[in-house]
Design a protein around this motif. Structure first.
Motif, PDB file in Angstrom:
ATOM      1  N   GLN A 118      -6.677   3.689  -5.892  1.00  0.00           N
ATOM      2  CA  GLN A 118      -7.280   3.554  -4.568  1.00  0.00           C
ATOM      3  C   GLN A 118      -8.691   3.525  -4.746  1.00  0.00           C
ATOM      4  O   GLN A 118      -9.207   2.573  -3.734  1.00  0.00           O
ATOM      5  N   LYS A 119      -9.746   4.416  -5.706  1.00  0.00           N
ATOM      6  CA  LYS A 119     -10.907   3.911  -5.864  1.00  0.00           C
ATOM      7  C   LYS A 119     -11.288   2.653  -5.818  1.00  0.00           C
ATOM      8  O   LYS A 119     -11.836   1.704  -6.169  1.00  0.00           O
ATOM      9  N   ASP A 151       0.918  -1.252  -0.579  1.00  0.00           N
ATOM     10  CA  ASP A 151      -0.004  -0.178   0.046  1.00  0.00           C
ATOM     11  C   ASP A 151       0.685   1.407   0.304  1.00  0.00           C
ATOM     12  O   ASP A 151       1.932   1.169   0.963  1.00  0.00           O
ATOM     13  N   CYS A 152       0.723   2.201  -0.799  1.00  0.00           N
ATOM     14  CA  CYS A 152       1.123   3.600  -0.926  1.00  0.00           C
ATOM     15  C   CYS A 152       0.839   4.474   0.066  1.00  0.00           C
ATOM     16  O   CYS A 152      -0.956   4.573   0.297  1.00  0.00           O
ATOM     17  N   GLU A 153       1.795   4.760   1.126  1.00  0.00           N
ATOM     18  CA  GLU A 153       0.922   5.155   2.274  1.00  0.00           C
ATOM     19  C   GLU A 153       0.409   6.939   2.014  1.00  0.00           C
ATOM     20  O   GLU A 153      -1.017   7.051   3.312  1.00  0.00           O
ATOM     21  N   LYS A 154       0.654   7.366   1.124  1.00  0.00           N
ATOM     22  CA  LYS A 154       0.115   8.713   1.258  1.00  0.00           C
ATOM     23  C   LYS A 154      -1.197   8.814   0.229  1.00  0.00           C
ATOM     24  O   LYS A 154      -2.101   9.150   0.726  1.00  0.00           O
ATOM     25  N   THR A 155      -1.112   7.386  -0.478  1.00  0.00           N
ATOM     26  CA  THR A 155      -2.776   7.575  -1.654  1.00  0.00           C
ATOM     27  C   THR A 155      -3.245   6.956  -0.891  1.00  0.00           C
ATOM     28  O   THR A 155      -4.858   7.110  -1.248  1.00  0.00           O
ATOM     29  N   GLY A 156      -2.834   5.543  -0.482  1.00  0.00           N
ATOM     30  CA  GLY A 156      -3.566   4.407  -0.237  1.00  0.00           C
ATOM     31  C   GLY A 156      -3.981   3.584  -1.215  1.00  0.00           C
ATOM     32  O   GLY A 156      -4.564   2.260  -1.411  1.00  0.00           O
TER      33      GLY A 156
END
Length: 173
Positions: free
Chosen positions: A170-171, A117-122
């Motif tokens: 993320q969506k 998972d990207c911490e900034k964007t999810g």
């Protein structure tokens, strides 16, 4: 067994086209059909990078280890079962699903193996060893069709990709 690096498994079809079945990494086994008695092989195993190192194990040695160590034997059988289950699932996808569904299902598999998972964007970030040609082969489509599909998914804000990374936005992740 792969000690480090990556090994590509595949075969060549009748017209000489390479078909990639899998790309394996550290700790994974290949050549398991020899344990089951296959003597003549029609597939290849090829190092993907210069750092690849393997630990070869002879069939007789493997049989001895499996016979003498029940825990080890059970793990080998579990490995074989999971390998067959994965191939069976991939075959079902190829036979019954469209290329978009096959691609998105393959992305889910890659997420489990190479994703984080990207911490900034999810977003789900998949840092993978595959080329587009490899992915196309693995999901049963042509490289050109895969490229068109990936660009459509990019336009629809479902994925972003470059050579070594696919990001599931993320969506949709």
């Amino acid at each position: 067994m792969i000690e480090k690096g990556k090994v590509k498994l595949g075969y060549y079809n009748e017209d000489g086209t390479e078909v990639v079945k899998a790309i394996l990494t550290k700790g994974e086994l290949f050549g398991e059909k020899a344990i089951l008695g296959e003597e003549i092989r029609n597939e290849f195993a090829q190092s993907v990078d210069a750092t690849t190192s393997i630990c070869p194990i002879g069939v007789d040695t493997m049989h001895d280890l499996m016979r003498d160590n029940k825990t080890f034997s059970l793990k080998i059988y579990k490995f074989l079962g999971l390998r067959f289950k994965k191939l069976e699932r991939r075959l079902q996808l190829i036979l019954f699903k469209d290329s978009k569904t096959r691609f998105l299902e393959f992305m889910k598999e890659l997420c489990e193996e190479y994703g984080h998972d990207c911490e900034k964007t999810g977003d789900k970030v998949i840092e993978h060893p595959y080329t587009q040609k490899d992915i196309a082969s693995l999901i049963g489509t042509s490289r050109s069709n895969l490229n068109v599909l990936m660009n459509k998914l990019k336009e629809a804000n479902i994925i972003i990709f470059n050579r070594k990374e696919i990001r599931l936005l993320q969506k949709t992740a």
